[in-house]
Scaffold this motif. Sequence first.
Motif, PDB file in Angstrom:
ATOM      1  N   ARG A  92      42.344  62.739 -15.358  1.00  0.00           N
ATOM      2  CA  ARG A  92      42.908  62.348 -14.095  1.00  0.00           C
ATOM      3  C   ARG A  92      44.437  63.069 -14.187  1.00  0.00           C
ATOM      4  O   ARG A  92      44.670  63.686 -12.827  1.00  0.00           O
ATOM      5  N   GLN A 146      43.971  57.287  -8.498  1.00  0.00           N
ATOM      6  CA  GLN A 146      42.917  55.852  -9.101  1.00  0.00           C
ATOM      7  C   GLN A 146      43.921  55.018  -9.686  1.00  0.00           C
ATOM      8  O   GLN A 146      43.587  54.319 -10.537  1.00  0.00           O
ATOM      9  N   ASP A 147      45.208  54.928  -9.167  1.00  0.00           N
ATOM     10  CA  ASP A 147      46.120  53.892  -9.307  1.00  0.00           C
ATOM     11  C   ASP A 147      46.772  52.985  -8.095  1.00  0.00           C
ATOM     12  O   ASP A 147      47.336  53.647  -7.590  1.00  0.00           O
ATOM     13  N   ARG A 148      46.175  51.647  -8.356  1.00  0.00           N
ATOM     14  CA  ARG A 148      46.549  50.943  -7.154  1.00  0.00           C
ATOM     15  C   ARG A 148      47.891  50.635  -7.161  1.00  0.00           C
ATOM     16  O   ARG A 148      48.571  50.579  -5.759  1.00  0.00           O
ATOM     17  N   ALA A 153      40.936  52.315  -5.673  1.00  0.00           N
ATOM     18  CA  ALA A 153      41.501  52.280  -6.772  1.00  0.00           C
ATOM     19  C   ALA A 153      41.432  50.768  -7.587  1.00  0.00           C
ATOM     20  O   ALA A 153      41.149  50.876  -8.873  1.00  0.00           O
ATOM     21  N   HIS A 179      38.020  50.994  -9.023  1.00  0.00           N
ATOM     22  CA  HIS A 179      37.840  51.880 -10.415  1.00  0.00           C
ATOM     23  C   HIS A 179      38.538  51.289 -11.605  1.00  0.00           C
ATOM     24  O   HIS A 179      38.306  51.381 -12.595  1.00  0.00           O
ATOM     25  N   ASP A 180      39.662  50.411 -11.159  1.00  0.00           N
ATOM     26  CA  ASP A 180      40.398  50.236 -12.237  1.00  0.00           C
ATOM     27  C   ASP A 180      39.574  49.040 -13.116  1.00  0.00           C
ATOM     28  O   ASP A 180      39.606  48.763 -14.334  1.00  0.00           O
ATOM     29  N   ARG A 222      36.985  50.638 -14.948  1.00  0.00           N
ATOM     30  CA  ARG A 222      37.760  51.405 -16.077  1.00  0.00           C
ATOM     31  C   ARG A 222      37.895  50.476 -17.326  1.00  0.00           C
ATOM     32  O   ARG A 222      37.572  50.634 -18.462  1.00  0.00           O
TER      33      ARG A 222
END
Length: 451
Positions: free
Chosen positions: A13, A121-123, A182, A185-186, A189
């Motif tokens: 990332r 991809q970090d809200r 995001a 995705h979090d 993950r």
Amino acid sequence: MTSSLSAHWDTAREIRSILLRFVAFAILLANLLLGGSDGAEGTHFLVVVSYLVISIASVATARFLPGLSWLKTVFVALDALLVALILYAHILGGPVTKNHNLTTTSLVVAFILLNHVGLKQDRRLVLVFSGIVLVSWVAMLAITAARHHTADAMSLLAAFFNQDLGLTVSFGFTAFAIYLLARDHDRTRKEALKADKRRLNLSRFFSPLVVADLQEGSSNLDLERRNAAIMFVDLRDFTSFAETAPARELALVLAEYRHLVSGTIFQHGGTVDKFIGDGVMAVFGQPTPTEDDADRALACALDLVDALSDWKNHSMLNGYPALNAGIGLHYGTVVGGVLDSGCHSEFTVIGDAVNVAQRLETLAKSLDAPLVVSSAVMIRLQNPVPSALWIPQSSVPLPGRRLPIDVWYLRREAGLNQAEDNSGYETGGMQTALQRSPFQSSPPASDLRTA
């Protein structure tokens, strides 16, 4: 313990973010060179140069200060302020009487930088960036409406609810969609990292094939009766050593021993059921029994005799205690699967076969043998009995059992080896697989009675 999967994702990332930063810079520079800034060329030039400086600082931080994660938030906030600066140039920067409609160039900057933040991809970063931009944008539109409206409230509302506000709403909707992506995705993950952590934990006790069954929630996890080979391994005089040994030396010896035993068990497709101090309980045929469970278990036991003998001699040469080990091996019916005990669930086996294997390991001490195998294991073998200096013994009583059992064991021969001559310690030679006799025939049927 940090997951290798997490480290791989973080690295990938970060590299992607660096590349996208310079792609965004190229697009910003192209927009500046192609024109369309409508008198805000100076502001756009300042934004492009500032963005380049921020990008270089971001790359340097990722390279030399990877632990300062809060700097990522700072860089994203600076990106948002650059967008606010462009919005200011087009909305509030000109005279009050001038038309303040946004240009395509200014909108491109806002959406490009939003996409760049979204691809991190970090809200949390998406919220920081979009929050700064939206608050600044709406505030500027409100100020513009207040500067242009007449005395009545309707004119103020009309000045505020215009095409620019629609663009603001579109930006907000896009930011919200990116935030949801995001967030999903979090969550994905975190679930993947949990699964990877579970796999790492399971791999300490189970072979890869068993780990796959456990992760897939196979029905083999249910408690049911199965045939399996049970092995107990235990160090002799370890308790006495543990009473006086320094904690660091104790931990080192125990770690080496467990690593050696569990690694050999995994190589033969077995499962480490549990560690009990210096004792190890292993199972072959759990959770899925196979026809060669007894063969693999016996081959594993013989390899352990060799490996533990080498480890003992190596420990002595390095100044550590030379500890003998005893192994008991039995084949029989067990109840295996996940045993639920309220706050703690355990994947294990229980039954008489487990008790017999443990008593055979205890018997190995009284026989001064590195390995004691029940006749039930020999009967179950698919291949000829591995060659070794086997000593059969019939009708051996076991504590707690009414019926005696026939066993086969290897003798731990007394004597001094080369290592003793060099060190002055008496260790006693162990009968190993390298010294096995060419005995090839199967044990006589009359000697192989199950208990």
